[in-house]
Design an enzyme around this catalytic site. Structure first.
Site, short mmCIF file in Angstrom:
data_model
loop_
_atom_site.label_atom_id
_atom_site.label_comp_id
_atom_site.label_asym_id
_atom_site.label_seq_id
_atom_site.Cartn_x
_atom_site.Cartn_y
_atom_site.Cartn_z
N THR A 74 30.34 -3.96 16.59
CA THR A 74 30.48 -5.05 15.63
C THR A 74 30.27 -6.39 16.33
O THR A 74 29.74 -6.43 17.45
CB THR A 74 31.83 -4.96 14.90
OG1 THR A 74 31.88 -5.93 13.87
CG2 THR A 74 33.02 -5.14 15.82
N ASN A 75 30.67 -7.49 15.70
CA ASN A 75 30.50 -8.81 16.32
C ASN A 75 31.75 -9.64 16.05
O ASN A 75 32.69 -9.16 15.43
CB ASN A 75 29.24 -9.48 15.78
CG ASN A 75 29.28 -9.59 14.27
OD1 ASN A 75 30.10 -10.32 13.73
ND2 ASN A 75 28.44 -8.85 13.58
N ARG A 76 31.75 -10.87 16.51
CA ARG A 76 32.99 -11.65 16.49
C ARG A 76 33.20 -12.45 15.21
O ARG A 76 34.11 -13.27 15.13
CB ARG A 76 33.02 -12.59 17.71
CG ARG A 76 33.09 -11.80 19.02
CD ARG A 76 32.99 -12.73 20.22
NE ARG A 76 33.97 -13.79 20.15
CZ ARG A 76 33.76 -15.03 20.55
NH1 ARG A 76 32.59 -15.36 21.03
NH2 ARG A 76 34.72 -15.93 20.47
N SER A 77 32.40 -12.20 14.17
CA SER A 77 32.58 -12.96 12.93
C SER A 77 33.94 -12.64 12.30
O SER A 77 34.32 -11.47 12.18
CB SER A 77 31.46 -12.59 11.95
OG SER A 77 31.79 -13.10 10.68
#
Ligand code: CTP
Length: 407
Positions: free
Chosen positions: A213-216
């Site tokens: 995933t990512n840091r959003s």
């Protein structure tokens, strides 16, 4: 820049009746005032036994009217004057006794006189013992008020002053505030418009326990949904997992992966007025998802990736065929050559404009409450903004979308 909400500049009368939940009414009055409303309050004689008018005057900066004001020199003006010109009358807490009085048109104190004289919408937050709430008399009175379009918020289940648990507790202050916010946003500039907004970082499963995933955090997308609701829009919020509370009034569609978000967007955008892609969508995903947990005794895993579909590119195709969504907005989180990289995306993805931000700043972008953005349109014109809260950035974006929609 200051945030405007549907409460800004509105005249909201807060009626307070005799319940222990009176102490929460002070918080509600403060929230109304902080949102920019003018908030005179009216305390019934029973409310005065629980809480002082000084409390309300202190948090609202407005007069808090009590029973003596009805019988004072200006009482003849007060008794109808208070309701005239008001945008909304909110009675919170509203006891069974006051519900009964306003249902039957009794006008025996300054608040019930005002309720009878007022021509603005009325919202009530009932608060009472569970037995009183479920009593047929109260239920019938509430039915009369419902038919008269008086909107009841709550009550909710929980512990009551008697120590018993039941249905009769006043709804939480945030719930009442959000209901009022939604009510006052109706007939806003975007009423009749449907906005589709995506938020959060998609998750691509690797095995049953791991995802990429990512840091959003989703904060910017959720703030956009709230800003659009504040203008009266119908909002579909397509959200990857976040810990955020859904803005009241938004239809939230939960998705996990980029492909799920792709499908959700494709099924929602036909006929819509705008798509705002604030989500951080994975560009690639593992080619295979392991059925069993990947164990370390099998050595370091070699992960092969494949591209996900570009959602905005698919929507651009739909727009070329159908004309909808009428407006397309993208986001570009860049770590270098902000303008060049972001402008290329406006052109490639056929956007009306893109919201570009420099993710190397620790005060802007992922997971923080602030953002520093530059809006770049299809002609290459850019508009740089200073560091702002994500709510302020959301308002700037929604205002630009409104202009593009001719609102
Ligand atoms: N986006 C999309 N579908 C994807 C990836 C991104 O619709 N599969 C959208 C994002 O929601 C954002 C915009 O495209 O509004 C730009 O996303 P970004 O990741 O910055 O651009 P990419 O085209 O993926 O290019 P790169 O990651 O290489 O910078």
């Amino acid at each position: 820049m200051t945030i405007t909400t549907p409460l800004t500049g509105k005249h909201i009368i807060l009626g307070v009746t005799g319940s222990i939940a009176c102490y929460k009414a002070a918080d509600l009055a403060s929230k109304f005032a902080q949102a920019g409303a003018t908030v005179p309050t009216i305390l019934t004689p029973c409310a005065e036994k629980f809480i002082s008018p000084l409390t309300f005057q202190s948090v609202t900066g407005q007069k808090s009217f009590v029973e003596a004001d009805l019988w004072g020199g200006e009482g003849h003006i007060q008794h109808i004057g208070l309701g005239i010109g008001a945008d909304l009358l909110v009675i919170a807490p509203c006891t069974a006794n006051t519900i009964a009085k306003i249902a039957h048109g009794l006008a025996d104190n300054l608040l019930t006189v005002t309720a009878l004289a007022a021509r603005c919408p009325i919202m009530i937050a009932p608060a009472m013992d569970g037995g009183m709430y479920s009593h047929p008399a109260t239920q019938q009175n509430l039915e009369i008020l419902r038919q008269r379009k008086v909107h009841a918020i709550g009550p909710v289940e929980g512990r009551m002053a008697s120590g018993m648990v039941g249905l009769g507790r006043m709804a939480e202050v945030n719930e009442i505030f959000n209901r009022v916010r939604l009510t006052l946003s109706q007939n806003g500039d975007l009423s009749g418009c449907h906005l589709v907004i995506t938020a959060g970082g998609t998750q691509e499963p690797l095995d049953p326990v791991r995802t990429l995933t990512n840091r959003s955090s989703g904060k910017q997308g959720y703030a956009l949904a709230q800003a659009a609701l504040d203008k009266g829009a119908r909002v579909t919020l397509i959200s990857a997992p976040t810990g955020l509370v859904t803005p009241l009034g938004a239809l939230r569609v939960d998705v996990l992966t980029a492909e799920e978000m792709h499908q959700a967007v494709l099924s929602t955008v036909p006929g819509s007025d705008a798509l705002i892609m604030a989500a951080a969508v994975a560009d690639f995903r593992p080619q295979k998802q392991a059925v069993e947990k990947i164990k370390k005794d099998k050595g370091k895993p070699e992960i092969q990736f494949e591209f996900t579909s570009d959602i905005l590119a698919s929507v651009a195709q739909i727009k070329a065929d159908t004309g909808y969504p009428r407006v397309m907005v993208g986001f570009a989180a860049e770590s270098q050559n902000l303008f060049e990289n972001a402008y290329q995306k406006v052109v490639k993805k056929h956007l009306d404009f893109i919201v570009a931000n420099d993710i190397t700043s620790n005060k802007a972008g992922f997971a923080v409450d602030t953002n520093q953005v530059t809006l770049i349109d299809a002609t290459g014109k850019s508009e740089a903004h200073p560091l702002l809260s994500k709510e302020e950035v959301a308002q700037i974006i929604i205002n630009r979308v409104m202009k593009l929609l001719g609102k």
